[in-house]
Design a protein around this motif. Structure first.
Motif, PDB file in Angstrom:
ATOM      1  N   GLU A  70       0.805  -1.222   0.000  1.00 47.36           N
ATOM      2  CA  GLU A  70       0.000   0.000   0.000  1.00 47.36           C
ATOM      3  C   GLU A  70       0.839   1.273   0.000  1.00 47.36           C
ATOM      4  N   LEU A  71       2.138   1.145   0.225  1.00 48.06           N
ATOM      5  CA  LEU A  71       3.015   2.318   0.273  1.00 48.06           C
ATOM      6  C   LEU A  71       3.494   2.748  -1.109  1.00 48.06           C
ATOM      7  N   PHE A  72       3.266   1.915  -2.143  1.00 51.98           N
ATOM      8  CA  PHE A  72       3.955   2.128  -3.410  1.00 51.98           C
ATOM      9  C   PHE A  72       2.997   2.193  -4.603  1.00 51.98           C
ATOM     10  N   GLN A  73       3.324   3.104  -5.524  1.00 52.82           N
ATOM     11  CA  GLN A  73       2.531   3.277  -6.743  1.00 52.82           C
ATOM     12  C   GLN A  73       2.955   2.292  -7.820  1.00 52.82           C
ATOM     13  N   ALA A  74       4.253   2.063  -7.923  1.00 57.03           N
ATOM     14  CA  ALA A  74       4.796   1.116  -8.910  1.00 57.03           C
ATOM     15  C   ALA A  74       6.229   0.812  -8.527  1.00 57.03           C
ATOM     16  N   TYR A  75       6.752  -0.251  -9.126  1.00 56.39           N
ATOM     17  CA  TYR A  75       8.109  -0.697  -8.817  1.00 56.39           C
ATOM     18  C   TYR A  75       8.895  -0.939 -10.097  1.00 56.39           C
ATOM     19  N   LEU A 104       5.363   6.313 -15.147  1.00 57.75           N
ATOM     20  CA  LEU A 104       4.577   7.374 -14.511  1.00 57.75           C
ATOM     21  C   LEU A 104       3.255   7.582 -15.249  1.00 57.75           C
ATOM     22  N   ALA A 105       3.321   7.645 -16.565  1.00 59.20           N
ATOM     23  CA  ALA A 105       2.097   7.860 -17.360  1.00 59.20           C
ATOM     24  C   ALA A 105       1.116   6.706 -17.212  1.00 59.20           C
ATOM     25  N   GLU A 106       1.621   5.482 -17.084  1.00 57.55           N
ATOM     26  CA  GLU A 106       0.761   4.312 -17.016  1.00 57.55           C
ATOM     27  C   GLU A 106       0.194   4.038 -15.637  1.00 57.55           C
ATOM     28  N   THR A 107       0.813   4.598 -14.606  1.00 61.82           N
ATOM     29  CA  THR A 107       0.416   4.217 -13.237  1.00 61.82           C
ATOM     30  C   THR A 107      -0.029   5.377 -12.377  1.00 61.82           C
ATOM     31  N   ARG A 108       0.171   6.587 -12.818  1.00 62.92           N
ATOM     32  CA  ARG A 108      -0.173   7.731 -11.975  1.00 62.92           C
ATOM     33  C   ARG A 108      -1.675   7.785 -11.759  1.00 62.92           C
TER      34      ARG A 108
END
Length: 344
Positions: free
Chosen positions: A155-160, A339-343
């Motif tokens: 839950e702390l992370f947007q993507a890796y 960034l574009a795919e996961t923001r």
């Protein structure tokens, strides 16, 4: 002699600094952030460089590869473009660079402690910049710690983004040992072949026994680096940035040796193919086309069984184990795509 001592003392005492973030006009950007700081997690103080054109941009935490890894210099030299799109926090792992004082006690230098530290640094960044989730980028051994962190606190992370992703250290090292021994015999390096044969195949009980493989990796798996931004010397090429004092430079080199010996043997029972079947964040893996073959094979095997909202392996054509610094333009484009795919 006295003059030399004074000059050395002044050099060691020279404070490290990071320049302001500047725009295309060469002037400091209003609202930008550029600082060297530290964050306390548990009983340890960790060095952190934080830079970005816009303090309101998404936050990206970079986790270096080796135990006690220090990549402030490489990040400043090769990847300043990331600062145009993120608040970039480059972490000095326990025992290295500006985190050298966090090395002791040696007995607590474990994968579990590294995971706690990664969570602590992440929580600091979330609180400071008011973000629910941040982007996590990790390299090599740091990618192993980071995946364990993702598994525990997704839950702390947007993507890796895992660069030179580690999967199973014991299996990777055994494959590299066999390849290196075969290369040594094939090329008439009798002394090295005898040294490796005397050690026997890994894993080893101490970090120092891995030295013959590591020292000879660039030769055993050689490739043309002439088109790359970073050369054969890796992070050592970027130690001469103002963000490092001379003492930081010494710690960046010496810390890795001691930390490798302390931590690496304690991570030999980790195998993501069996222990991490699922991640709850989008994952992107980056390899260089000239990566050590055993590492590539293990990543492919894990990726085949891994379940995640998104997963892919991206290969950069002219690089090896450090594609983020060898081919920084390509890496920045990838991170912008993530960034574009996961923001949200």
């Amino acid at each position: 002699m006295a003059v030399g001592v004074v000059l050395v003392a002044v050099g060691v005492a020279r404070p490290a600094r990071t320049e302001p973030v500047v725009g295309s006009d060469g002037r400091a950007v209003a609202g930008g952030i550029a600082e060297l700081t530290s964050v306390r997690v548990g009983d340890h103080d960790f060095g952190l460089m934080i830079r970005g054109v816009d303090a309101g941009a998404p936050v990206l935490l970079y986790v270096p590869g080796a135990p006690a890894g220090s990549e402030i210099g490489a990040m400043r030299r090769h990847l300043p473009e990331l600062e145009r799109h993120f608040v970039v926090a480059t972490w000095e792992r326990r025992g290295g660079g500006k985190s050298f004082g966090a090395f002791e006690p040696r007995a607590t230098f474990t994968a579990e402690d590294e995971v706690r530290s990664t969570i602590g640094v992440t929580e600091y960044l979330r609180k400071r910049f008011g973000r629910e989730r941040i982007y996590l980028v990790a390299h090599s051994g740091g990618s192993m710690v980071s995946v364990l962190t993702l598994q525990r606190r997704p839950e702390l992370f947007q993507a890796y983004i895992g660069v030179g992703q580690a999967v199973d250290l014991a299996a990777a090292d055994l494959s590299q040992y066999q390849d290196t021994l075969a290369w040594a015999r094939r090329t008439g390096r009798t002394a090295l072949a005898e040294q490796l044969t005397g050690l026997g195949p890994p894993p080893y009980a101490d970090g120092y026994s891995y030295e013959p493989m590591l020292v000879n990796e660039n030769q055993a798996f050689a490739y043309d680096r002439s088109r790359n931004s970073e050369g054969v010397s890796g992070f050592a090429e970027s130690l001469g940035v103002p963000e490092y004092s001379l003492l930081d430079q010494a710690h960046a080199i010496g810390g890795v040796v001691d930390a490798y010996d302390a931590l690496y043997p304690r991570m030999q029972d980790i195998d993501f193919r069996a222990q991490v079947p699922r991640l709850q964040v989008p994952v992107y893996f980056v390899n260089g086309a000239h990566e050590v073959p055993g590492r590539v094979r293990l990543l492919a095997e894990w990726n085949a069984v891994l379940q995640a909202p998104h997963k892919e392996i991206v290969t950069f054509g002219t690089s090896g184990h450090r594609p983020q610094f060898e081919q920084p333009a390509e890496f920045v484009e990838l991170v912008k795509r993530v960034l574009a795919e996961t923001r949200g």
